[in-house]
Design a protein around this motif. Structure first.
Motif, PDB file in Angstrom:
ATOM      1  N   GLN A   1       1.301  -5.817  25.505  1.00  0.00           N
ATOM      2  CA  GLN A   1       0.479  -5.274  24.413  1.00  0.00           C
ATOM      3  C   GLN A   1       1.270  -4.398  23.442  1.00  0.00           C
ATOM      4  O   GLN A   1       0.712  -3.929  22.454  1.00  0.00           O
ATOM      5  N   GLN A   2       2.536  -4.181  23.716  1.00  0.00           N
ATOM      6  CA  GLN A   2       3.334  -3.313  22.855  1.00  0.00           C
ATOM      7  C   GLN A   2       3.891  -4.094  21.662  1.00  0.00           C
ATOM      8  O   GLN A   2       4.491  -5.157  21.835  1.00  0.00           O
ATOM      9  N   PRO A   3       3.704  -3.610  20.443  1.00  0.00           N
ATOM     10  CA  PRO A   3       4.221  -4.291  19.257  1.00  0.00           C
ATOM     11  C   PRO A   3       5.733  -4.476  19.349  1.00  0.00           C
ATOM     12  O   PRO A   3       6.463  -3.571  19.760  1.00  0.00           O
ATOM     13  N   GLY A   4       6.188  -5.661  18.996  1.00  0.00           N
ATOM     14  CA  GLY A   4       7.617  -5.936  18.994  1.00  0.00           C
ATOM     15  C   GLY A   4       8.170  -6.389  20.327  1.00  0.00           C
ATOM     16  O   GLY A   4       9.357  -6.705  20.434  1.00  0.00           O
TER      17      GLY A   4
ATOM     18  N   GLY B   1      17.554  -2.594  16.773  1.00  0.00           N
ATOM     19  CA  GLY B   1      17.386  -2.167  15.393  1.00  0.00           C
ATOM     20  C   GLY B   1      15.998  -2.378  14.840  1.00  0.00           C
ATOM     21  O   GLY B   1      15.813  -2.531  13.626  1.00  0.00           O
ATOM     22  N   ILE B   2      14.987  -2.356  15.718  1.00  0.00           N
ATOM     23  CA  ILE B   2      13.598  -2.569  15.303  1.00  0.00           C
ATOM     24  C   ILE B   2      12.849  -1.248  15.364  1.00  0.00           C
ATOM     25  O   ILE B   2      12.945  -0.500  16.346  1.00  0.00           O
ATOM     26  N   CYS B   3      12.038  -0.949  14.352  1.00  0.00           N
ATOM     27  CA  CYS B   3      11.262   0.286  14.305  1.00  0.00           C
ATOM     28  C   CYS B   3      10.231   0.305  15.424  1.00  0.00           C
ATOM     29  O   CYS B   3       9.541  -0.693  15.670  1.00  0.00           O
ATOM     30  N   ALA B   4      10.110   1.429  16.113  1.00  0.00           N
ATOM     31  CA  ALA B   4       9.202   1.541  17.251  1.00  0.00           C
ATOM     32  C   ALA B   4       8.022   2.464  16.969  1.00  0.00           C
ATOM     33  O   ALA B   4       7.375   2.952  17.889  1.00  0.00           O
ATOM     34  N   GLU B   5       7.687   2.698  15.710  1.00  0.00           N
ATOM     35  CA  GLU B   5       6.664   3.685  15.367  1.00  0.00           C
ATOM     36  C   GLU B   5       5.267   3.315  15.855  1.00  0.00           C
ATOM     37  O   GLU B   5       4.445   4.181  16.113  1.00  0.00           O
ATOM     38  N   ALA B   6       4.971   2.007  15.976  1.00  0.00           N
ATOM     39  CA  ALA B   6       3.601   1.587  16.298  1.00  0.00           C
ATOM     40  C   ALA B   6       3.312   1.547  17.795  1.00  0.00           C
ATOM     41  O   ALA B   6       2.230   1.153  18.203  1.00  0.00           O
TER      42      ALA B   6
END
Length: 513
Positions: free
Chosen positions: A271-274, A468-473
Motif C-alpha cells: 500500500q506504500q506509494p512507489g 532517487g524517488i521522493c518519499a513524501e507520500a
C-alpha cells in the motif's frame, strides 16, 4: 434470541472469507455484537492473539471487520500443512501434534466437544455468529463425520447461504451441482444462493438466475460484484501470489516458497506509494530486485532444499554480494543462517547447512513459541552503512510463531523485543535480543512487523531514497487503511444482497426449516 448464519461455497476460494467479513461489518454497523467462527481452518497464514493462542488469519480479518479483538475461540481447529499428506493440528490455539491426513480424518470427530465449547462460549457473548465453511459441502468423499460444513450447520442449527464463483466460470453448474449432491436435510438448510465476483451487467444474468431458482427451489439472495477491497488472503490460492512482474518504483521480491506462511506480513508494503511488491518462484522471476524477502515457511528445511535445487539460493547469494538488501522472516531468517539442526525430527530430522549470510545457528525444538511482541531496531555496527543501519530506532509490533531456537554471537542482533501479554508489555529490563544483521542482510522472528510503528515508513523511505524517488507520500496508518477497506466491502455487499431476506433467514427456528 441468539442468531447465526453460515456461508458455504461451491469450492475453495469462492469468496466465503470476504463475504463473512462483509456480513460481520454489516451486522456491526446495524448495532449487533457480532463474532466470526470457523470450526476448522486449513491455512499457513496464522496469527497470535494477546493471550498467546494461534488462529487463522481469515478469522482475524473477520474479527477486525466486526471491530472486536481476535480470539482463538473463533477458529478452534487450525490445520497447518507440513507436507502434501500431513498437517500440524492446533486446537484452541495450541499445538496438539502432527498428523497424517488419514489419521486426522479418523480422529477429528473427537474434537467436536472442543468446537462446541468454543462456539457456545462465543454465543453467550455475541448477538450474531457469522460462520464460515471450508471448501465445498458437496465433497462427498469427506462428508462422513463432517465438522466444518453441513455437519457444523446442523450442530448449531444455522441457515446456510451458498456462494458460487462466477469469475472461474460455470457458476450455474457449480451451484446446481452442489445443491444436487446434498442430502435432503442439507438442501433444506440452504436458504439462499449467491453469485460472487461478477463483472458486468446483472441484467444478462436474470434468465439464468430464474432458471437456477426453478431447478433448486432456492432463492438467489444476490449477485456480488468483483470488489476491489485490499484485505488479507487466507491461503496459497491468493491472487496476489501470482503477481510476478516488477512495477514502477522500488521492486521488492518475496520468495514464493512451496510452504510459504504468513505472506500477509507483506500486505502493508503493497500500500506504500512507489513500492512494487511481487512474488518470485524461480530465478527468472526473481530477476534483479531492489530488495529480497525470504518469508516464513512451515517446512524450513524442505524449502531451503528447494531453493538450493532450483537455483534460488545461488541467485540470492549473488544479489547479497552485490549489496542488494535481503531480509529473512522466521523460517526465512533460519535459512539465512549457518546451520539448521532438527534433533527431534520436528520437520525432517538431521541437519542442513544454511545460506551462510548471517552468523547464527538454529536448533528445532518441540515447544512452539507463540507470543506477541513490541520492538525497536538496534544500532548495530554489523549493519555498516547499508539499508538496515538507516532503520535504527524504528519501532514495530508483531508476533512470533516458531519451533526453533536461534543463537549467534550476541553482537549482531537486529532488534530488541519485549513480550506483550493482554496488551501490556513486560518491564523495561525484560528486553530480549531478536534476529541478526550483517551488512545488507538481516533476519527476524517477528511476523506482522510492517503493520504499525515507524518501521514500514522508514524502510520504504530508505529504499525510495536509494533510487532517487521522493518519499513524501508515505503513510504509517495501515489500520486506518484496512478500516476503509472493510467499509468498502460492507457497502458493496449490502447493496448486492437482500439483507432483509437474510435477517429473516436468521429468525427461523429448526422446526421451520
Amino acid at each position: 434470541m441468539k442468531q447465526n448464519i453460515m456461508i458455504q461455497g461451491t469450492m475453495s476460494s469462492a469468496g466465503k472469507s470476504l463475504i463473512c467479513a462483509a456480513l460481520c461489518r454489516i451486522f456491526t454497523q446495524d448495532g449487533f455484537k457480532t463474532a466470526p467462527f470457523k470450526s476448522q481452518n486449513m491455512a499457513l497464514n496464522s496469527f497470535i492473539t494477546e493471550d498467546g493462542a494461534e488462529m487463522g488469519r481469515a478469522q482475524v480479518m473477520q474479527a477486525e471487520a466486526a471491530k472486536i479483538r481476535p480470539d482463538a475461540r473463533m477458529n478452534p481447529i487450525l490445520l497447518k500443512p507440513t507436507s502434501d499428506v500431513g498437517s500440524q493440528v492446533i486446537v484452541n490455539g495450541h499445538v496438539l501434534g502432527n498428523m497424517p491426513a488419514a489419521s486426522y480424518f479418523k480422529y477429528k470427530k473427537q474434537l467436536v466437544p472442543e468446537i462446541m465449547k468454543a462456539y457456545r462460549s462465543l454465543e453467550e457473548e455475541y448477538d450474531i455468529i457469522v460462520i464460515e465453511g471450508a471448501g465445498s459441502p458437496a465433497e462427498i468423499n469427506l462428508k462422513k463425520n463432517d465438522i466444518v460444513n453441513m455437519g457444523m450447520a446442523k450442530m448449531v442449527d444455522a441457515p446456510v447461504l451458498l456462494a458460487g464463483d462466477i469469475d472461474r466460470g460455470g457458476v450455474f453448474a457449480q451451484l446446481y451441482g452442489t445443491v444436487a449432491l446434498l442430502e435432503e436435510e442439507e438442501r433444506n438448510r440452504v436458504k439462499g444462493l449467491i453469485i460472487n465476483k461478477f463483472r458486468g451487467d446483472v441484467e444478462i444474468l436474470k434468465l439464468g438466475l430464474a432458471t437456477l431458482e426453478e431447478l433448486t427451489k432456492i432463492p438467489v439472495a444476490g449477485v456480488i460484484p468483483w470488489i476491489y477491497a485490499k484485505l488479507d488472503d487466507e491461503d496459497s490460492l491468493a491472487p496476489r501470489l501470482s503477481r510476478v512482474q516488477a512495477g514502477a518504483g522500488v521492486d521488492i521480491a518475496v520468495v514464493r516458497l512451496p510452504h510459504i506462511s504468513n505472506f500477509t506480513d507483506f500486505n502493508p508494503l503493497e500500500q506504500q506509494p512507489g513500492i512494487s511488491l511481487r512474488y518470485a518462484g524461480d530465478v527468472k522471476t526473481l530477476g534483479q530486485p531492489d530488495m529480497v524477502i525470504v518469508p516464513g515457511s512451515k517446512n524450513t528445511m524442505s524449502d531451503l532444499k528447494w531453493m538450493r535445487q532450483n537455483g534460488m539460493e545461488a541467485a540470492i547469494l549473488k544479489l547479497a554480494a552485490a549489496n542488494v538488501p535481503v531480509l529473512g522472516i522466521c523460517g526465512g531468517y533460519q535459512m539465512l543462517g549457518e546451520s539448521i539442526e532438527d534433533p527431534d525430527g520436528e520437520e525432517e530430522g538431521g541437519s542442513l547447512h544454511g545460506m551462510g549470510l548471517l552468523p547464527v545457528r538454529t536448533v528445532f525444538e518441540k515447544e512452539k513459541v507463540q507470543t506477541r511482541v513490541t520492538g525497536e531496531i538496534l544500532q548495530n555496527p554489523g549493519a555498516g552503512d547499508g539499508l538496515f543501519a538507516a532503520l535504527c530506532g524504528s519501532v514495530f509490533s508483531g508476533y512470533e510463531i516458531h519451533m526453533g531456537h536461534t543463537t549467534g554471537n550476541g553482537k549482531n542482533s537486529f532488534s530488541r523485543i519485549r513480550t506483550l501479554t493482554n496488551g501490556s508489555t513486560e518491564a523495561e529490563e525484560d528486553w530480549q535480543a531478536d534476529g541478526a544483521v550483517c551488512g545488507n542482510v538481516a533476519g527476524t522472528y517477528v511476523h506482522g512487523l510492517f503493520e504499525d510503528g515507524s518501521l514500514t515508513k522508514n524502510l520504504c523511505s530508505a529504499l525510495l531514497s536509494k533510487k532517487g524517488i521522493c518519499a513524501e507520500a508515505l503513510t504509517q496508518d495501515y489500520a486506518a487503511f484496512k478500516e476503509s477497506q472493510y467499509d468498502l466491502l460492507a457497502a458493496e455487499v449490502r447493496k448486492a444482497l437482500d439483507m432483509e431476506q437474510i435477517y429473516r433467514m436468521m429468525e427461523k427456528q429448526e422446526g421451520d426449516r
